[in-house]
Design a protein around this motif. Structure first.
Motif, PDB file in Angstrom:
ATOM      1  N   THR A 177       8.230   7.600  -3.097  1.00  0.00           N
ATOM      2  CA  THR A 177       9.515   7.037  -2.703  1.00  0.00           C
ATOM      3  C   THR A 177       9.361   5.557  -2.356  1.00  0.00           C
ATOM      4  O   THR A 177       8.256   5.070  -2.135  1.00  0.00           O
ATOM      5  N   PHE A 178      10.496   4.868  -2.293  1.00  0.00           N
ATOM      6  CA  PHE A 178      10.478   3.466  -1.894  1.00  0.00           C
ATOM      7  C   PHE A 178      10.194   3.366  -0.403  1.00  0.00           C
ATOM      8  O   PHE A 178      10.739   4.126   0.395  1.00  0.00           O
ATOM      9  N   GLN A 201      20.435   9.667  -5.883  1.00  0.00           N
ATOM     10  CA  GLN A 201      20.142   9.125  -4.562  1.00  0.00           C
ATOM     11  C   GLN A 201      19.000   8.133  -4.677  1.00  0.00           C
ATOM     12  O   GLN A 201      17.959   8.448  -5.241  1.00  0.00           O
ATOM     13  N   VAL A 202      19.219   6.957  -4.132  1.00  0.00           N
ATOM     14  CA  VAL A 202      18.189   5.929  -4.134  1.00  0.00           C
ATOM     15  C   VAL A 202      18.100   5.396  -2.705  1.00  0.00           C
ATOM     16  O   VAL A 202      18.947   4.625  -2.281  1.00  0.00           O
ATOM     17  N   ASN A 203      17.094   5.834  -1.974  1.00  0.00           N
ATOM     18  CA  ASN A 203      16.905   5.392  -0.592  1.00  0.00           C
ATOM     19  C   ASN A 203      16.017   4.165  -0.533  1.00  0.00           C
ATOM     20  O   ASN A 203      15.136   3.981  -1.370  1.00  0.00           O
ATOM     21  N   ASN A 204      16.228   3.362   0.498  1.00  0.00           N
ATOM     22  CA  ASN A 204      15.374   2.213   0.818  1.00  0.00           C
ATOM     23  C   ASN A 204      15.289   1.196  -0.313  1.00  0.00           C
ATOM     24  O   ASN A 204      14.244   0.593  -0.523  1.00  0.00           O
ATOM     25  N   ILE A 205      16.373   0.991  -1.007  1.00  0.00           N
ATOM     26  CA  ILE A 205      16.378  -0.021  -2.052  1.00  0.00           C
ATOM     27  C   ILE A 205      17.093  -1.248  -1.502  1.00  0.00           C
ATOM     28  O   ILE A 205      18.078  -1.132  -0.783  1.00  0.00           O
ATOM     29  N   ALA A 206      16.574  -2.412  -1.802  1.00  0.00           N
ATOM     30  CA  ALA A 206      17.111  -3.656  -1.263  1.00  0.00           C
ATOM     31  C   ALA A 206      18.299  -4.140  -2.093  1.00  0.00           C
ATOM     32  O   ALA A 206      18.532  -3.688  -3.206  1.00  0.00           O
ATOM     33  N   ALA A 228      11.241   1.991  -9.951  1.00  0.00           N
ATOM     34  CA  ALA A 228      12.647   2.163 -10.335  1.00  0.00           C
ATOM     35  C   ALA A 228      12.755   2.622 -11.783  1.00  0.00           C
ATOM     36  O   ALA A 228      13.559   3.505 -12.104  1.00  0.00           O
ATOM     37  N   ARG A 229      11.939   2.044 -12.665  1.00  0.00           N
ATOM     38  CA  ARG A 229      11.949   2.470 -14.069  1.00  0.00           C
ATOM     39  C   ARG A 229      11.496   3.916 -14.211  1.00  0.00           C
ATOM     40  O   ARG A 229      12.030   4.673 -15.016  1.00  0.00           O
ATOM     41  N   GLU A 230      10.493   4.303 -13.430  1.00  0.00           N
ATOM     42  CA  GLU A 230      10.027   5.686 -13.454  1.00  0.00           C
ATOM     43  C   GLU A 230      11.113   6.627 -12.941  1.00  0.00           C
ATOM     44  O   GLU A 230      11.209   7.766 -13.385  1.00  0.00           O
ATOM     45  N   ALA A 277       0.845  -1.209   0.000  1.00  0.00           N
ATOM     46  CA  ALA A 277       0.000   0.000   0.000  1.00  0.00           C
ATOM     47  C   ALA A 277       0.875   1.253   0.000  1.00  0.00           C
ATOM     48  O   ALA A 277       0.592   2.209  -0.728  1.00  0.00           O
ATOM     49  N   ASP A 278       1.942   1.251   0.809  1.00  0.00           N
ATOM     50  CA  ASP A 278       2.870   2.393   0.826  1.00  0.00           C
ATOM     51  C   ASP A 278       3.496   2.610  -0.545  1.00  0.00           C
ATOM     52  O   ASP A 278       3.606   3.739  -1.011  1.00  0.00           O
ATOM     53  N   GLU A 279       3.924   1.540  -1.180  1.00  0.00           N
ATOM     54  CA  GLU A 279       4.570   1.645  -2.487  1.00  0.00           C
ATOM     55  C   GLU A 279       3.623   2.227  -3.529  1.00  0.00           C
ATOM     56  O   GLU A 279       4.044   3.000  -4.385  1.00  0.00           O
ATOM     57  N   GLU A 280       2.367   1.846  -3.452  1.00  0.00           N
ATOM     58  CA  GLU A 280       1.390   2.319  -4.430  1.00  0.00           C
ATOM     59  C   GLU A 280       0.972   3.769  -4.183  1.00  0.00           C
ATOM     60  O   GLU A 280       0.567   4.459  -5.108  1.00  0.00           O
ATOM     61  N   GLN A 281       1.102   4.253  -2.941  1.00  0.00           N
ATOM     62  CA  GLN A 281       0.634   5.593  -2.606  1.00  0.00           C
ATOM     63  C   GLN A 281       1.750   6.634  -2.554  1.00  0.00           C
ATOM     64  O   GLN A 281       1.497   7.805  -2.777  1.00  0.00           O
ATOM     65  N   GLN A 282       2.964   6.218  -2.239  1.00  0.00           N
ATOM     66  CA  GLN A 282       4.057   7.175  -2.062  1.00  0.00           C
ATOM     67  C   GLN A 282       4.999   7.155  -3.264  1.00  0.00           C
ATOM     68  O   GLN A 282       5.221   6.099  -3.857  1.00  0.00           O
TER      69      GLN A 282
END
Length: 196
Positions: free
Chosen positions: A93-94, A150-155, A137-139, A86-91
């Motif tokens: 950022t990651f 800068q790429v935060n919260n990427i696994a 990520a593509r976007e 839900a967070d990924e779809e609404q925000q």
């Protein structure tokens, strides 16, 4: 067959899983065992029903031999992944996830699904979460800037997948960027602007 330079310079998914196998998780042993001394440390003693923390690779080995029950990490629940999806779809950022969530979840779902409540639902949510993050990520490629990335919260697995492309794209952007203004300022001699 030779691999491209970009692929050869990154880790394979198997190598990333191998690294993630050192993550510590809890198990409940089914039988008593003394402390196991390894190069990376000591683990045990193993006394049922007391929880013991061991590397993931050891937990999977003990599980395969039916010597333990694996206690899934706190984040390996359908509620956690539903909230993150839900967070990924609404925000834009990651959302924050454990650095090795993908590898650990994959190994536990494949080898210890009987120890994980709602394993099938988690598997579907994990797949949806991964796809949503890939789209994000593509976007993010549209927002690449030649001066800052800068790429935060990427696994770990996600970072490894996009590294070859982002590295090449960022290098090209740097080449195309106009020269910094600092070079123009350097053309003035220090004595031209000072007064005596």
């Amino acid at each position: 067959m030779a691999l491209s330079t970009a692929i050869a310079n990154s880790l394979t998914p198997q190598e990333i899983e191998y690294l993630a196998e050192n993550e510590l998780i809890y198990i409940v042993p089914n039988q008593s065992l003394s402390t196991v001394e390894l190069i990376v440390g000591s683990f045990g003693p193993f006394r049922p029903p007391v929880r013991t923390r061991v590397p993931l690779w050891m937990a999977l080995m003990l599980k395969k031999n039916q010597n333990c029950t694996i206690i899934p990490p706190e984040w390996l629940t359908s509620e956690f992944f539903s909230a993150r999806l839900a967070d990924e779809e609404q925000q834009p950022t990651f959302s924050e996830l454990p650095y090795t969530y993908m590898e650990v979840a994959h190994m536990l779902l494949n080898h210890a699904s009987d120890d994980i409540p709602n394993a099938n639902e988690i598997h579907v949510l994990l797949k949806n979460l991964r796809e949503t993050r890939e789209v994000k990520a593509r976007e993010g490629v549209k927002n690449l800037d030649a001066t800052y990335l800068q790429v935060n919260n990427i696994a770990q697995m996600e970072l490894n997948e996009i590294r070859p492309f982002f590295t090449k794209a960022y290098s090209q952007l740097v080449k195309l960027a106009p020269p910094p203004e600092a070079e123009e300022d350097m053309s003035q001699t220090p004595f031209e602007s000072s007064t005596y």
